[in-house]
Design a protein around this motif. Structure first.
Motif, PDB file in Angstrom:
ATOM      1  N   UNK A 196       0.837  -1.203   0.000  1.00  0.00           N
ATOM      2  CA  UNK A 196       0.000   0.000   0.000  1.00  0.00           C
ATOM      3  C   UNK A 196       0.870   1.251   0.000  1.00  0.00           C
ATOM      4  N   UNK A 197       1.912   1.249   0.833  1.00  0.00           N
ATOM      5  CA  UNK A 197       2.807   2.397   0.882  1.00  0.00           C
ATOM      6  C   UNK A 197       3.539   2.627  -0.427  1.00  0.00           C
ATOM      7  N   UNK A 198       3.959   1.535  -1.091  1.00  0.00           N
ATOM      8  CA  UNK A 198       4.655   1.659  -2.381  1.00  0.00           C
ATOM      9  C   UNK A 198       3.710   2.172  -3.467  1.00  0.00           C
ATOM     10  N   UNK A 199       2.436   1.754  -3.401  1.00  0.00           N
ATOM     11  CA  UNK A 199       1.470   2.140  -4.435  1.00  0.00           C
ATOM     12  C   UNK A 199       0.972   3.570  -4.246  1.00  0.00           C
ATOM     13  N   UNK A 209      12.443   9.317  12.249  1.00  0.00           N
ATOM     14  CA  UNK A 209      12.729   8.006  12.835  1.00  0.00           C
ATOM     15  C   UNK A 209      12.928   6.945  11.765  1.00  0.00           C
ATOM     16  N   UNK A 210      11.984   6.872  10.833  1.00  0.00           N
ATOM     17  CA  UNK A 210      12.037   5.880   9.767  1.00  0.00           C
ATOM     18  C   UNK A 210      11.584   6.540   8.465  1.00  0.00           C
ATOM     19  N   UNK A 211      12.531   7.033   7.664  1.00  0.00           N
ATOM     20  CA  UNK A 211      12.211   7.851   6.484  1.00  0.00           C
ATOM     21  C   UNK A 211      11.366   7.145   5.429  1.00  0.00           C
ATOM     22  N   UNK A 212      11.388   5.819   5.376  1.00  0.00           N
ATOM     23  CA  UNK A 212      10.692   5.095   4.313  1.00  0.00           C
ATOM     24  C   UNK A 212       9.220   4.822   4.617  1.00  0.00           C
ATOM     25  N   UNK A 213       8.808   4.987   5.864  1.00  0.00           N
ATOM     26  CA  UNK A 213       7.430   4.661   6.239  1.00  0.00           C
ATOM     27  C   UNK A 213       6.503   5.834   5.923  1.00  0.00           C
ATOM     28  N   UNK A 214       5.334   5.499   5.348  1.00  0.00           N
ATOM     29  CA  UNK A 214       4.338   6.508   5.009  1.00  0.00           C
ATOM     30  C   UNK A 214       3.056   6.286   5.800  1.00  0.00           C
ATOM     31  N   UNK A 215       2.236   7.330   5.861  1.00  0.00           N
ATOM     32  CA  UNK A 215       0.952   7.212   6.540  1.00  0.00           C
ATOM     33  C   UNK A 215       0.058   6.213   5.819  1.00  0.00           C
ATOM     34  N   UNK A 216       0.091   6.247   4.484  1.00  0.00           N
ATOM     35  CA  UNK A 216      -0.716   5.297   3.711  1.00  0.00           C
ATOM     36  C   UNK A 216      -0.286   3.859   3.991  1.00  0.00           C
ATOM     37  N   UNK A 217       1.015   3.643   4.116  1.00  0.00           N
ATOM     38  CA  UNK A 217       1.517   2.305   4.432  1.00  0.00           C
ATOM     39  C   UNK A 217       1.083   1.852   5.816  1.00  0.00           C
ATOM     40  N   UNK A 218       1.098   2.783   6.778  1.00  0.00           N
ATOM     41  CA  UNK A 218       0.672   2.446   8.140  1.00  0.00           C
ATOM     42  C   UNK A 218      -0.805   2.061   8.160  1.00  0.00           C
TER      43      UNK A 218
END
Length: 328
Positions: A196-199, A209-218
């Protein structure tokens, strides 16, 4: 003679293409490592749950209760996770902890898990209290060398991850469905969060804290946990109805209520998994390290695999071993 042609646009383009190809090869290699290691981890989990179901040899506890050998083996694997995780945490602290403080932290999971399994919660709480006392008292006996920082880090190493994983001993004894949900949510959460985060990409969740994590991915990860809750509930019910699992399936009196409980629990566990992952990221950033270890190629160390699990464990025990039994 030397020619300046090597610095021309064509050569720069070749160099850029070569670096890009090398980066892609490294990415493919890392992905293959992750897939192979993930398959191995999955196989171990299947073995753990298979033994939990089918190894029914009875073992008497100190309090007169009866456990199956499969339950005891599952607790032993939990203990191994805690021991390896504690070793990684202690090693990461390096010189910030005294040698004796490291030994105290490492011995804790070796002692407390067998006591929790064979003696019960009362004895386990006593051991935890004694360990708490010893850790603080060490500042008296090692006054010249111990610092408040070293004592605090020792407390952290004692309870992270051992103190957080320990409640799974109760979950293992009380509810097969809850135990399966705890272990199913983490990979489902990670998988859904990644896709989901990649899309969708979008705004970062915690860039510092973690630059690669997105709200959409969470959000995708939490949705994955909810889906996992439904899947675990119906799969467990099928195991009971097929006679694979002894006893009766989980229920609070109505199918819709049971399903809602597992949907909410799955979503909550997924959120806690993400919180646990972020908490470990904070620790690693503060210590200046990338991974806690290299036990699992492509995945990091034991702590990199159980960081979310450790946050889910006490809440799972609270819900399925305390709140629901009290209500029902």
């Amino acid at each position: 003679t030397f020619s300046g042609r090597t610095s021309g646009p064509k050569n720069s383009k070749r160099l850029s293409n070569g670096l890009r190809a090398e980066k892609e090869d490294l990415g493919i290699s890392l992905m293959l490592k992750r897939i192979i290691t993930g398959t191995g981890i999955f196989a171990v989990l299947i073995g753990m749950f298979a033994s939990r179901i089918f190894w029914t040899t009875e073992i008497t506890t100190l309090e007169g209760g009866v456990l199956t050998a499969g339950v005891v083996l599952f607790d032993a694997v939990l203990a191994l996770m805690a021991i390896v995780g504690t070793f990684e945490v202690v090693r990461a602290m390096d010189v910030k902890m005294l040698f004796i403080e490291k030994i105290i932290a490492l011995i804790f999971p070796i002692i407390v898990f067998p006591i929790a399994t064979f003696c019960g919660a009362t004895y386990a709480f006593i051991v935890i209290a004694i360990y708490d006392m010893l850790t603080v008292a060490l500042s008296v006996f090692a006054f010249k060398n111990a610092t408040l920082e070293s004592v605090g880090l020792t407390m952290l190493s004692v309870f992270y991850p051992t103190g957080l994983i320990l409640p799974l001993v109760a979950v293992n004894l009380m509810s097969f469905e809850a135990l399966l949900l705890v272990f199913a949510v983490s990979p489902l959460c990670d998988t859904m969060a990644y896709f989901v985060g990649s899309a969708l990409r979008g705004k970062k969740l915690c860039p510092d804290i973690s630059p690669n994590k997105t709200i959409s991915g969470a959000i995708g990860g939490i949705a994955g946990g909810a889906i996992g809750g439904v899947a675990v509930y119906f799969f467990s019910n099928w195991l009971y109805s097929a006679g694979v699992l002894a006893g009766t399936a989980f229920t609070v009196g109505a199918l819709w209520a049971d399903v809602i409980i597992f949907i909410v629990a799955g979503a909550l566990f997924a959120a806690l998994t993400e919180l646990g992952d972020l908490a470990e990221s904070v620790i690693k950033r503060k210590l200046g390290i990338k991974d806690m270890g290299k036990l699992f190629p492509g995945h990091g160390g034991m702590m990199d695999r159980i960081d979310g699990l450790s946050f889910v464990s006490p809440v799972a025990a609270l819900i399925f071993c305390v709140i629901i039994p009290a209500i029902v």
